[in-house]
Design an enzyme around this catalytic site. Sequence first.
Site: not given
Length: 1499
Positions: A1431, A973, A436
């Site tokens: 990265e 960014e 719900v």
Amino acid sequence: MEAKTDFLIFFVNGEKVIEKEPDPTCTLLHYLRSKLHLTGSKNVCGEGGCGACTVMISKYDDENNSILHYSVNACLTPVCSVHGLAVTTTEGIGSLRTRLHPVQEQIAKHHGSQCGFCTPGMVMSMYALLRNNTQPSMIEIEKYLEGRILIEIYLMIEIEIYLEGRIMIEKYLEGKIMIEKYLEGRIMLEIYLEGRIMIEIYLEGRTMIEKYLEGRILIQKYLEGRILIEIYLESRILKEKYLEGRILIQKYLEGRTMIEKYLEGRILIQKYLEGMILIQKYLKGRIRIELYLESRILKEKYLEGRILIHKYLEGRTMIEKYLEGNLCRCTGYRPILEGYRTFSKESCAMGDNCCKNQTENKLKDEKKENYSPPYDPTQEPIFPPDLKANYSAYNNKSLLFENNGVRWYRPVTLTELIELKHQYPHSKIIIGNTEVGIETRYKKMKYHVLIHTCNIRELNNITYTDDGIKIGSSVTLSQVEVVLQQAIHNSSDEICRVFKAVVEMLKWFAGKQIRNAACIGGNIMTASPISDLNPIFQACTAVLEVVSKGNSMRKMTLDGNFFQGYRQTIIQPTEVLLSLTIPYTNKNEYFEGYKQAIRKDDDIAIVNAGMRVVFEPESDVIKELHLSYGGMAPTTVMAKNTMQKLVGRKWENNLVPAACQYLEEDLPLDPGAPGGIVEYRKTLTTSFFFKFYLTVTQQLYNKGITQENTIPRSHLSAIETRELGPSKGSQVYELVGAAQKDDNPIGRPVVHSSAYQHATGEAVFVDDMLTLKGELFVSPVYSSRPHATLINVDTSAALQIPGVKGYICYKDVPGSNHIDISDEQLFAVEEVTCVGCLIGAVVATSAPIAREASRSIKIDYKDLPAILTIEDAIENNSYLSKSPVYHSGDVNKGFEECEQVLEGEVYMGAQEHFYLETQSSIAVPKERDEMDLFSAGQFPGGIQESVAKTLDIPFNKVKCVVKRLGGGFGGKEVQSIPTALMAAVAAKKYNLPMRCCLERDDDIVMTGTRHPITAKYKVGFSSEGRISSLDLNIYANCGNAPDVSYAIMGAILIKCDNAYKIPNFRVTGHLCKTNIRSNTAMRAAGSIQAMFIIETVLQHVIDQLGVEPTKVRELNFYKVGDRTHVNQIIKDCNIQSCWEECLNHSDYYNRKTQVHQFNRDNRWRKRGISIVPLKYGISFEVIQLNQAGALVNIYTDGSVLISHGGVEMGQGLHIKMIQVASASLGISSDRIHISESSTNIVPNAPPSAASVSSDLNGMAIKIACETLSKRLEPYKNEKGSSWNDWVKKAYEDRVSLSATGFYKAPDLGPDPATNSENKFMYYTYGAGCSEVEVDCLTGDHTVIRTDIVFDVGTSLNPAIDIGQIEGAFMMGYGLYMLENFKISPNGKVLTQGPGNYKIPAISNIPKQFNVSLLKGKPNDRAVYSSKAIGEPPLLLSVSVFLATKSAIMAARHETGRRGYFRLDSPATPDKIRMQCQDEFTKQFPVAEEGTYTPWFIKL
């Protein structure tokens, strides 16, 4: 029912809370954060899918006089439901102001917190576990490691024997093994026990078998007439043996001679000659009978279900199980588990003590960061005595709360409930609110009456009956799991088969927090077509009991007629579900449950099933068959035709093709059916049945019902579960030198600067900031059409809602409505160009009111043609600009001269950032048009510039402050700017503080993703695999505005060579303009697409040649002095070093041999292994961004404050900068502090992106510190003086104790001296090897092991760097294997939250994850010889993708399909399964494009 009280009473962290007239629509999370200002629990998803809001609930159990503790998702828990309960948040268990709780301390010390947004939830999940089990088990690992796992003995160690070529199981199944003889009373063990057996003699080294093997055996001599007595007389042992009365002749005289045994075909020698004898096992000390007799009888323990080994083999360790409902986007989970493993019985935190780090350079006095403080449960806060003493008052009285147009009833008797249901037939019964809560929040459903039934005893009873176990409808799923486990432990296997299926399904049912709250009745009554449990209940014909007013209780079977339509059952609106009876099974009855999802843990099923077969007594003739499926229709559905037609048939091989044909007829799906991937779903229906067939066939054979085992050994892999247990791994790095001073932190694994604040909830994020006086809330209004003209925006209904203050749009912008940085409009004026295009925003007194009002705004559109996909853009010539091109050599000539040429195409999909903290900003208007922004952005300078232009004020009047981010990954960014601008425009209009924090669904719709790309390639190469020419055309879906697409395409073009020297190279980029939200930067933006493309090309060449992949890759490696295709000279090249170390660490070649053997031995499970290199250039492509500034202030008490332009978002930037300053100033790091990043302190800073923040800001700080150190130099010579003395004297001499530092990366751009161009400051390198196992029938996969070697130069902080490697790798893994961002053909985003967008969970991490930092390779082009790290490691996750592809190829070989095949990313289970291609996939060919409207499209 009359109201008994108007007050909601509960406890939070020991404090009593009394709330008059509480709001039934308010969640516990909202109450904690907004009313009690306890912001440790985070608002991330609002659907219980991430665990960041986890809190612990405690309640008194009056029946057992005990306290129950369990974790829940506060974002779903209604605050009204905690009446009479105690709530504990992370603030309540420890803080930096008092003391840290060990749970908080361990996750911080083990580097398990990066951005910190998920950390409080992790802490509370683990805390709830410890409150229930003070020393949870990682499961009896020690026994496994010591080789004492009795289950392996009981199962006769199939794998070990198989590898030896003497598979006992096979022999057993053939009826020829010694165990069968033992059971028949004719085995050698009986003779052995009589003390006169050949084995005894053989073990003494003088047996007849030995003589037989030596060519002097008794039989031969006997047959030659040289009787046994002669042999014994010639032997050295005859006399002794004869005197002992144990000689073989006596055996002959007694009629038990070995010769007779030989002649009867039951003797050991025959077995030996067959190569499957137990004697060899005796000699090796591994015989199963002996071990079985010496063991503690595993079989008995197994049947009793009391051994933890079974749980270990299932891989469901207690700690991992408790954390499976918690997501983390940063860490990769390994350090979190490592930290919490310290609380388990088998605690072993390697950390710096790893044997691989034990070098002669280790400092003797180096601090042990991983010390594990003991957990003392006696120090926990007591349960509130009031809740225990007044239990009856809190729990036995009915309640009514009414507010905001909603009534909340809590009846305490069944009679009251029945009356309420009669009075309000369309009311919703609430237990956990797990269904719900989502309906009201995301589906805009409104329920005016809610009934909470947790206190009704009849609905919470559990009863053992003659037919099964009757479970009350309000019993939670966690309770169901415990009850059924106990029943399995205490009962025979034959009667518990349904129980086992339910328990197995519950393992994968949501997270622990959801199972603690959701009830079994809710699972039935919601009638979801993809319910995990309903197919099981339907297949086993579970019995329900319902009752209503005026009617007696009635029973009904949950059969094929129960579900009447989508979300509809035969239960009437006025009826109450009392209980569910799960039936026992009998010896002729077999049952299994199946589920397939994108992610194994906590994911919605794609298809699931419950399957039950009943045979005629002692036969394999089908008497009854029940096949129930979810995900194949608007309801859970039974395959009735299949069931009927198979009754009466024998359970044999020809049953499967017949069943498959019938199932196809029973379960039709239109190609455009909701959910999509129709062919895969159809294939799962038959694949599940095949698994069921194999399982039952094996059981029938084991029971002796069938005499012949018709299943090939290799096919058993379809039903074997090889759980690998909890994850493990090693982290190896170079220790600092002995000469380095103790207070110099460079190279040491220092804990993240905010880790402890993260764990205690004291770290303040934007939405955690206290509300200011008069502060209002902003909620966006955006387009629901991909391309349309705006006809009218009707705000009248929204403005009538109490609490709404107004509406803003383009008319309210005092300055420019154009965002220069992303080249797009802020608010749409006449036209919308994507779904999510910002139109306006509502301003209100609270966030829920603002959100409700924004949903009530009516917008009229006139639709225009929309371009959504790359194919659409190509067809319509829709591009942002001309196509950029890079080339080197002569590509056309290269193709003419090469030996072979291939062409191909590949696609990589989008990836949602899914930072846990959504886009957030607070704007505070100040005097003289000043505006302060507190923002969650990676680019404070960009926000400052954009706000100034939008408000038409100078930059110097805008201050943007960023304390920390709850994850960014590039998504904050540029695309954090619109959120800040909405707040700023509203603040300007109303001259009041404004808070704009997006909800998860709004965030996903309004922001872009990683760029999807299509690459078309042509490659020329030699017969050895040397690539001589490559032509690439790369198409990127950029969306409706440029954003940073030019830079990202540039990164793709200049990095698509990876580690490979290709002499003739041309690459062309095509920036497709489409009507989706503009795509943006994301971690390793462009680089990972480039890596995927070139590795696909390499793999195509390898597959074409059929050669060893490592040889082709090595053949094409760059070397020092080579020039890249963009004319940069490779200087310090560490490719080969990383590659060789990774080959060695991973044991690649040996494991590849093992993989091949595994694939030969297993038909339906396949493995693959792949190793890839990495070369990654470091810098911003735009040269002007490669700069940084810093300000370092020394105060007269000797403390130091640093300000720099970088943003802390979990990457450990601040702690690294503190380490740099500490080393540069020569002081301890605890003297140094970094508060925040602010544009009024360090101006014009570039965004924190491209992995260069440590390089740039670190050098700026170092320069500033060196300036200050030089100023202090005259004061350092005084004997006995200290840092504080120097500072004080410098101040007294009026020497400046503040210095700025500025740094720009040198030598970027053209280099006339060498006729080259430096695109990058330097390169970093790495290598990664991964092994994957694939279930060929479902597409499921497991990453068995990953080894990474990475070049970080001289690490500033190895713990941070390793954490970045692991976290980046797992994010890349998500891109390649799980995360399927879906958009419908009309542009609607279908994946708007964790419920349908799956990022990696704990279960997805490699089962063995080893990370090693390359040693002895300093980098002279960055601060303290370090290298960038944020990265690059992400790219090595392609090793998982390629290993998966290798496993698929092995499966294709089984059906004669060889050579290259195309596999796009992400390789989700549907793609894996359908590429395996077998008789099951062949049955369901893919529908022809254009003949239907797909559910979602390939962007």
